[in-house]
Design an enzyme around this catalytic site. Structure first.
Site, PDB file in Angstrom:
ATOM      1  N   HIS A 129      45.416  26.076  44.716  1.00  0.00           N
ATOM      2  CA  HIS A 129      46.533  26.970  44.354  1.00  0.00           C
ATOM      3  C   HIS A 129      47.887  26.270  44.465  1.00  0.00           C
ATOM      4  CE1 HIS A 129      43.539  29.934  44.177  1.00  0.00           C
ATOM      5  NE2 HIS A 129      43.601  30.386  45.407  1.00  0.00           N
ATOM      6  N   PHE A 376      38.370  28.313  49.264  1.00  0.00           N
ATOM      7  CA  PHE A 376      39.096  27.045  49.461  1.00  0.00           C
ATOM      8  C   PHE A 376      40.412  26.969  48.687  1.00  0.00           C
ATOM      9  CE2 PHE A 376      34.443  26.423  49.071  1.00  0.00           C
ATOM     10  CZ  PHE A 376      34.167  26.453  50.428  1.00  0.00           C
ATOM     11  N   CYS A 377      41.116  28.088  48.614  1.00  0.00           N
ATOM     12  CA  CYS A 377      42.410  28.127  47.890  1.00  0.00           C
ATOM     13  C   CYS A 377      42.260  27.607  46.473  1.00  0.00           C
ATOM     14  CB  CYS A 377      43.487  27.331  48.627  1.00  0.00           C
ATOM     15  SG  CYS A 377      43.864  27.972  50.240  1.00  0.00           S
ATOM     16  N   ALA A 378      41.140  27.910  45.857  1.00  0.00           N
ATOM     17  CA  ALA A 378      40.914  27.494  44.475  1.00  0.00           C
ATOM     18  C   ALA A 378      40.097  28.598  43.805  1.00  0.00           C
ATOM     19  CB  ALA A 378      40.179  26.158  44.440  1.00  0.00           C
TER      20      ALA A 378
END
Ligand SMILES: Cc1ncc(COP(=O)(O)O)c(C=O)c1O
Length: 475
Positions: A129, A376-378
């Protein structure tokens, strides 16, 4: 044995916390196994010693005439040159701005870069992100797709560049995925970006600790115009990151933060900004963090990239091979052990239908193994990898917004650092096999709000008995 490999072997014993015993549900303490290096790496004693030594000289930089201020300024400036050397950036045309981390670096660049009013930014679906959201505030963002195996769809990349050619200001792509470990062909991507009239930005957060980086001179079509990385992922967890890149385009903007250190002169009517990098380092910087980063860079250089690559590729191969022994193992991304040259030793996986967060909880509470779980911030990337359809994604989104993370899709991620060895992976695999067989001693309950599982019987993590913030008082 090559000197770098010999050094790596000795370094394991120098890891700060290598002997850490952590509590488990059974009451027995276990040797901690850290396989969460893609999030943050621990540090090594030689780096910690350098930091401790520097604290004896610690003073503010660039402002004092005292010996301590001068030596602190010299150390700070030396570390800046170390960063430039680390990524082969020519300080004649490029600058190294110290930030907090990759996220701040990307935000900073997104605010300083002179985007055209109808400019386009090209990024990809595999980004963290931090290499997506900052750009959305700056201009129209176009996302390049990924292939079913999680690698960047290079044909789609070329297509999107062609579609928007002439309008693209920046292309910003990760050097390596924090989820699947894929290393992108970023020099080739840079060549295509330059061909489309764009500048190329590299998110090197995952790449920098694992592979050598060469920004190359601007005359080379494969050069990298800007890049960002975080020291806490490369054995210097003291709070800094870097933004490295061409100075000139950034000089038209008013500094992102204004205050002390960024001006040549201030009148009541006006302020005259200094040159880069000073004009982008307002206030007192994280001097200790910068010194730690310089030391970490020197340590990585002393080991050498051949040794690091050899060691990590061996572990990637071993991890993929051993994880495949776990029944119902599903690895996201490339899982071919014969070809580890274009991936990092970062593996995201699930075991059958066992919730990813439960697997991570059992690994932690019963085996003393640290991994990461979730998306995982994705999020966009994970939804692709997991094959979550639009309807399911909508449903999950509405549940999350009503504070219920029970059904949040995700995976478990194990990631390796230079100090890990086969025994760490063996510990993980044996624990996963036990989990798969249904062998775990505790019962767990999920916290709806966080999506995490915690033991129902008792909280075995009494943090205050391990660590407090209270300093020793001189007696
Ligand atoms: C690929 C990638 N980019 C950016 C970031 C953000 O890094 P930081 O949290 O240090 O800002 C991360 C963090 O995990 C990452 O893996």
């Amino acid at each position: 044995m090559p000197a770098g490999i010999a050094l790596l072997e000795k370094l394991r014993a120098e890891l700060v916390g290598i002997d850490l015993k952590v509590p488990t549900m059974s009451g027995a303490a276990r040797q901690y196994v850290n396989l969460d290096n893609a999030a943050s790496t621990p540090t090594f004693r030689p780096i910690m010693e350098k930091v401790d030594e520097f604290l004896g000289y610690y003073a503010n930089v660039h402002r004092g005439q005292g010996f301590k201020s001068q030596i602190a300024s010299w150390a700070y400036d030396t570390a800046r040159r170390d960063v430039a050397r680390f990524v082969k950036a020519d300080l004649g045309v490029k600058t190294v701005i110290f930030t907090k981390n990759t996220t701040e670096s990307m935000n900073r660049l997104s605010r300083l870069y002179p985007f055209r009013p109808d400019g386009v930014i090209v990024t990809s679906m595999m980004e963290h992100h931090s290499n997506d959201l900052p750009w959305r505030r700056a201009a129209k963002v176009v996302h390049v797709g990924v292939k079913p195996n999680g690698s960047l769809d290079v044909e789609d990349y070329a297509r999107k560049l062609q579609e928007h050619a002439g309008k693209i200001d920046l292309v910003t792509i990760t050097g390596a995925s924090n989820v699947s470990g894929w290393v992108t062909p970023y020099h080739y991507l840079a060549r295509l970006a330059h061909g489309a009239g764009a500048k190329f930005v590299l998110d090197a957060a995952q790449l920098a600790p694992h592979r050598p980086i060469d920004m190359k001179p601007a005359s080379d079509p494969e050069h990298i115009d800007y890049l960002a990385f975080s020291a806490h992922k490369m054995y210097a967890p003291y709070g800094v990151g870097a933004l490295v890149g061409e100075s000139k385009p950034l000089l038209d903007a008013v500094p992102d933060l204004v205050g002390g250190g960024v001006v040549d002169i201030v009148t009541i009517e006006n302020a005259y900004w200094r040159e880069l990098p000073e004009r982008e380092e307002a206030g007192t910087p994280d001097i200790v963090g910068v010194v730690a980063l310089g030391s970490a860079i020197r340590l990585l250089e002393a080991i050498g990239w051949d040794a690091i690559k050899e060691h990590e590729e061996r572990l990637a191969r071993y991890m993929l091979k051993r994880l495949a022994e776990v029944p119902k193992m599903k690895i996201y991304g490339q899982n071919d052990t014969s070809d580890v040259g274009d991936r990092l030793a970062v593996v995201a996986f699930n075991i059958g239908s066992i919730p990813h967060a439960l697997v991570a909880a059992i690994l932690s509470y019963e085996h003393g193994i640290g991994v990461r779980t979730g998306c995982f911030c994705a999020h966009p990337y994970m939804l692709c990898l997991l094959g979550v359809g639009r309807q399911e994604a909508e449903q999950v989104r509405s549940e999350i917004l009503s504070r219920d993370r029970t059904n949040v899709p995700g995976a478990v991620r194990a990631s390796v650092g230079i100090y890990n060895d086969e025994s760490d992976i063996d510990a993980l695999v044996e624990a996963l096999k036990a989990i798969q067989r249904g062998e775990h001693s505790g019962s767990y309950v999920m916290c709806k709000e966080t999506g995490n599982y915690v033991p129902t019987e008792r909280d075995c993590f009494q943090f205050e008995s391990h660590f407090t913030l209270t300093p020793r008082l001189p007696s």
